[in-house]
Enzyme design. Structure first.
Site, PDB file in Angstrom:
ATOM      1  N   ASP A   1      -9.745  10.845  -1.840  1.00 32.64           N
ATOM      2  CA  ASP A   1      -9.289   9.829  -2.781  1.00 32.64           C
ATOM      3  C   ASP A   1      -9.948  10.087  -4.137  1.00 32.64           C
ATOM      4  O   ASP A   1     -10.507  11.161  -4.366  1.00 32.64           O
ATOM      5  CB  ASP A   1      -9.609   8.417  -2.267  1.00 32.64           C
ATOM      6  CG  ASP A   1      -8.546   7.403  -2.690  1.00 32.64           C
ATOM      7  OD1 ASP A   1      -8.462   7.119  -3.904  1.00 32.64           O
ATOM      8  OD2 ASP A   1      -7.790   6.921  -1.827  1.00 32.64           O
TER       9      ASP A   1
ATOM     10  N   HIS B   1       5.192   5.196  -0.340  1.00 36.69           N
ATOM     11  CA  HIS B   1       5.870   3.992  -0.851  1.00 36.69           C
ATOM     12  C   HIS B   1       5.306   3.570  -2.207  1.00 36.69           C
ATOM     13  O   HIS B   1       5.868   2.700  -2.875  1.00 36.69           O
ATOM     14  CB  HIS B   1       5.834   2.863   0.184  1.00 36.69           C
ATOM     15  CG  HIS B   1       4.612   1.983   0.113  1.00 36.69           C
ATOM     16  ND1 HIS B   1       4.656   0.649   0.413  1.00 36.69           N
ATOM     17  CD2 HIS B   1       3.317   2.247  -0.206  1.00 36.69           C
ATOM     18  CE1 HIS B   1       3.451   0.109   0.275  1.00 36.69           C
ATOM     19  NE2 HIS B   1       2.619   1.063  -0.093  1.00 36.69           N
TER      20      HIS B   1
END
Length: 572
Positions: free
Chosen positions: A150, A195
């Site tokens: 991340d 998404h």
């Protein structure tokens, strides 16, 4: 105050209510409300402007959020987060809160895939934030190692708070998902990543992973799959559409249907294929449980259709199981029995007692499906929502006892008495007349004559019929086999065959007990043995198979179809 979030206890004096106190006491709720009030709601007001200014855009910098915050966030939401640590912390707090919802908890990731079969393998948690999912998986699967990727500041903070016992198996790596994947892993886990991005960028994300994959590597995507309208409950449908709009609002992204996912994956690399779409039981991505009213109505309609359609075979089977008249042999072939009765007594004789069975089947199968679904949910594993084969059988057995007590025994008693009476004394004019006479002569116990044998039959029959059908259905879902009408009918037919052979002795005892004259369970047992020995317990099996082979298919097919129609109406 109109929504009772705050309370005006006296003129011009506002105090906290129980609802507003949550904002003070619960940091997650505070983060959630703050995110929507400060970023999401102002962005929602700019939908029309963004669509008019940037039609068909796939750029995060052209989202409603970017339009609303054009002065401070012209490059989009994620760039804005990376530059505003306080806002970023609030957003991560809100997302952490979402992850605690029962339908989105981390255990669904563990239950949605057979992680154990990977053995000693490396899982790359792409965009894994602070590693909460990897930590949950590592505690369950000790042979797996994890690399969480991340933003640099995110993984640095996460590394510092990682439990000591997991530090050798979980590592953190700063990584830009739009740059080549540096780690060769067995599995690349992407939970709610695509998404967040339009197709254009989702394709790029996948393309960065493909070169690092081995021939047997997999990408596991934990995402919502949008079903066609009418396939969800009203609230689930509303949530899904709202989430789709929210993704557009903040990121110019979207939720996707199965076809849209397939096109996205193929566009990233033709070698990538969607192997299966799993729906972990209990998750927000799983099918909702059937409401009790739907179980009862669907079961009742299915029972009535099945009983009326296959009744001549039930009539023939019952005739064979009852004692033969002296000098009048009864053929064993069900079609010959039906033909003989049709020739000698007319077509109406084949449906003698049918009304009693149909009425009884409405109650019997309504209660049976209702109790099975309720008991099945109670027996389900609290973590996975799944049922073992044994628990499937136990759920069926328990629902069989309930059905026998409240519906089956009385209606079967009247049906059997009517069929037996039709070939002998002919005392009964109708089903209500039979009920009246039996009650006058023997009381309520007469109506429940054969309860023991009937309950044994129902417990075993429902255990094997409902259990077998549910086991087949769950097995097919695990292999991603679509539940079509043909598949439902085939499963029901198989369940009917298994049930017939296992429960035939109980059915024969029940039939003898519930003849017009009636008999105790012990008397019925002795009479069957005296008439033909052990083989007599399976007398009428061919006739019953002629019915159950089709009845099982008809029953479950009608149930599934009726439930599919009623579910959207009653799921709230």
């Amino acid at each position: 105050m109109t929504n009772q979030i705050f309370h005006e206890d006296s003129p011009n004096h506002v105090v906290h209510s129980a609802m507003s106190a949550i904002l003070v006491k619960d940091s997650v709720t505070w983060d959630w409300v703050g995110y929507f009030v400060e970023e999401a709601y102002p962005s929602s007001a700019r939908w029309t402007e963004a669509m008019l200014r940037y039609p068909n855009s796939q750029e995060p910098s052209e989202s409603p959020f970017a339009v609303a915050f054009s002065d401070t966030a012209p490059e989009g939401f994620f760039k804005y987060l990376s530059e505003n640590k306080e806002t970023q912390a609030r957003f991560f707090g809100a997302m952490k809160g979402i992850g605690t919802a029962p339908g989105l908890q981390h255990n669904h990731v563990a239950n949605g895939y057979d992680w154990g079969r990977l053995g000693s393998a490396t899982v790359v948690d792409v965009g894994g934030s602070t590693g909460h999912v990897s930590i949950a998986l590592a505690k369950i699967f000790p042979n797996l190692n994890f690399v969480v990727q991340d933003f640099p500041h995110t993984v640095q903070q996460a590394q510092e708070s990682l439990p000591a016992e997991l530090q050798e198996r979980i590592s953190f790596m700063p990584h830009d998902i739009f740059r080549p994947q540096p780690v060769r892993g067995s599995v690349y886990l992407m939970r709610h990543i695509c998404h967040d991005w339009p197709d254009k960028y989702s394709i790029k994300i996948l393309q960065q992973i493909v070169p690092a994959m081995d021939a047997d590597s997999k990408i596991i995507m934990v995402e919502n799959v949008v079903l066609p309208p009418g396939h969800h409950s009203f609230l689930k449908e509303k949530w899904t559409r709202n989430m789709d709009l929210h993704m557009f609002t903040m990121l110019n992204a979207q939720e996707r249907s199965a076809d849209e996912w397939a096109r996205l994956v193929a566009a990233a690399d033709p070698r990538l294929k969607i192997a299966s779409i799993q729906k972990p039981p209990g998750s927000d991505h799983s099918e909702n449980k059937i409401p009790p009213i739907v179980s009862f109505i669907s079961g009742g309609v299915a029972g009535a259709v099945e009983a009326a359609t296959t009744y001549p075979f039930e009539f023939a089977k019952t005739r064979v199981q009852l004692r033969q008249e002296a000098g009048v042999p009864t053929p064993r072939n069900p079609f010959r029995v039906v033909g003989q009765v049709f020739r000698d007594e007319g077509v109406r004789a084949l449906y003698k007692g049918c009304s009693s069975l149909v009425v009884g089947s409405v109650g019997k199968d309504g209660v049976r499906f209702l109790s099975f679904d309720i008991i099945k949910n109670a027996f389900a594993d609290p973590e996975t929502g799944a049922l073992t084969p044994l628990r499937n059988m136990l759920a069926g057995m328990a629902s069989g006892v309930v059905a026998s007590l409240f519906a089956v025994t009385p209606t079967e008693r009247i049906k059997t008495a009517l069929i037996d009476d039709a070939r002998n004394a002919k005392r009964f004019k109708s089903a209500p007349h039979a009920v009246k006479l039996i009650y006058q002569e023997t009381g309520i116990l007469g109506i429940y004559r054969g309860f023991a044998g009937n309950t044994l039959k129902q417990a075993s029959a429902t255990a094997f019929r409902m259990g077998t059908y549910n086991i087949l259905k769950e097995s097919e879902r695990a292999r991603d086999i679509e539940q079509s009408t043909t598949v439902n009918f085939g499963n029901g037919a198989v369940a009917g065959i298994v049930t017939t052979y296992v429960t035939m002795p109980f059915d024969t005892i029940k039939t003898r007990s519930q003849s017009a004259k009636g008999a105790s369970t012990v008397e019925a047992f002795k009479g069957i043995v005296a008439d033909g020995g052990v083989k007599m317990f399976w007398r009428g099996t061919t006739m019953r198979l002629g019915r159950t082979l089709f009845s099982g298919g008809i029953l479950f097919t009608v149930y599934e179809r009726v439930a599919a129609v009623l579910n959207p109406m009653f799921r709230q």
